[in-house]
Design an enzyme around this catalytic site. Sequence first.
Site, PDB file in Angstrom:
ATOM      1  CD  GLU A 189      -0.353   4.380  -0.833  1.00  0.00           C
ATOM      2  OE1 GLU A 189       0.024   3.708   0.159  1.00  0.00           O
ATOM      3  OE2 GLU A 189      -0.815   3.868  -1.859  1.00  0.00           O
ATOM      4  CD  GLU A 236      -4.106   2.418  -6.735  1.00  0.00           C
ATOM      5  OE1 GLU A 236      -3.306   1.547  -6.374  1.00  0.00           O
ATOM      6  OE2 GLU A 236      -5.145   2.684  -6.100  1.00  0.00           O
TER       7      GLU A 236
END
Length: 295
Positions: free
Chosen positions: A148, A152
Site C-alpha cells: 500500500e 491522507e
Amino acid sequence: MVRSVKKFLIGLILVIGIMLIHSKQISSKKTLKKNLCRSFEDNFHKDKIVYIEDYDGNPKCANWVDVSQARGAYSIHSGKLKAILHKPKGVQGRMEDEDGACNTNIGKGLDLNSTYMMHYGTVSVEMKANRVGGVVTALCLMSREGDEFDWETVGEDIKHAQTDYFYKGAHKTGVDGIIHAFPDGGTIDSDYHTYTIEWGPNRTIWSIDGITVRTLERSSNFEDGIYKYPNKPSYIKLSLWDGSGCNGTAKWSNGPINWDESPDTHLSYIRKVTVTCNPKYNKVVTDDDDDELSE
Ligand SMILES: *[C@@H]1O[C@H](CO)[C@@H](O)[C@H](O)[C@H]1NC(C)=O
Ligand SMILES: *[C@@H]1O[C@H](CO)[C@@H](O)[C@H](O)[C@H]1NC(C)=O
Ligand SMILES: *[C@@H]1O[C@H](CO)[C@@H](O)[C@H](O)[C@H]1NC(C)=O
C-alpha cells in the site's frame, strides 16, 4: 542388465532435462504477462462509477467500482466528485480506551476502487479535503497482498498531509508514516491541492502541487534478505472515512467525530484524477481502446 540400467538412467536424465526446459519456458512466459491497466483522466463530467452490487467484473464498463458500505456515498456536480461521509445510524457509542475518546459506531463514507489495477505508474488527484477532526480523506494504492501507498489528510491538522506505505500489510509506526507541510503554505480545505504518487520499480515519489516531499528507494528497504518495497499490482482507491474508531484510530485522526454536535454529513471534493500506467510493466488500455471494443 547393467546396460538397460544405463539406458534407463540416460532416458530419465533426458526426460528431466526436457521438463526443466519446459518449465523455464512457462515461467518466462509468465514473467512476460503484463498487468492490464487503464491510463485515463477523470474530470467527473460523466459518472463512470458503478456500485459493487451492479458490477459484473468487467473493468471496461467504468473507471471506478464503488465499494462503499452503502450507496449514496458520493454525488457528481459540474465536474466535481463530492464524497460524502454519513453519520452512523443509532447512537454514536462514545467510550474511552487507553488512547482516549472514541466511537464504537462508525460513519460510512466513500470507498472507490479503480476498475483496473496498476503495476507501477503515476496517480495524481486534485482534492479539497475536510477539516473536521476525525474525518480522513485519502488517495491510496492497494494490492490484494497488502502492499500500500497512501496520501491522507486528517481533520484539524489542516496545514499538513501525510504519506505512508505498507509492505504485505506490515508497517513500521513512526517510520513509514510521515507528516508534511504544504509547500505553498495552504491548508487541506482552503483550495484544491494535487496529491501525486509516482510509483516506480526502484523508487516512489510523493508530491504535493508538483513539489516532491518524499522519496522512497527500494534499495533502502532491504531487510531479512528481501526488498520490503510494494511491488504488486494495485487498485487505486479514493476514500472518505470516519476515523473515530477505537484502538488509536481516533487519536491519530484527531477524532472522534462528535455526531451529536456536528452535521449529519461531512464532505470532501475531488475534481480530477490522472492515471498513467508504466508501459513496461502494464499492457496499457486507454479509453479509446474501450470505445473500439464496445462498438
Ligand atoms: C478493492 O480494493 C481492495 C484493496 O486492494 C481489494 O482487496 C478488493 O478486492 C477490491 N475490490 C474490487 C471490487 O475491486
Ligand atoms: C532498477 O534497479 C535495477 C537493479 O539495480 C536495475 O537493473 C534496473 O534497471 C532499475 N530499473 C529502473 C527502471 O531504473
Ligand atoms: C481493540 O483492541 C482490543 C484488544 O486488543 C480488542 O479486543 C478490540 O476488539 C479492539 N477494538 C476494535 C474496535 O478494533
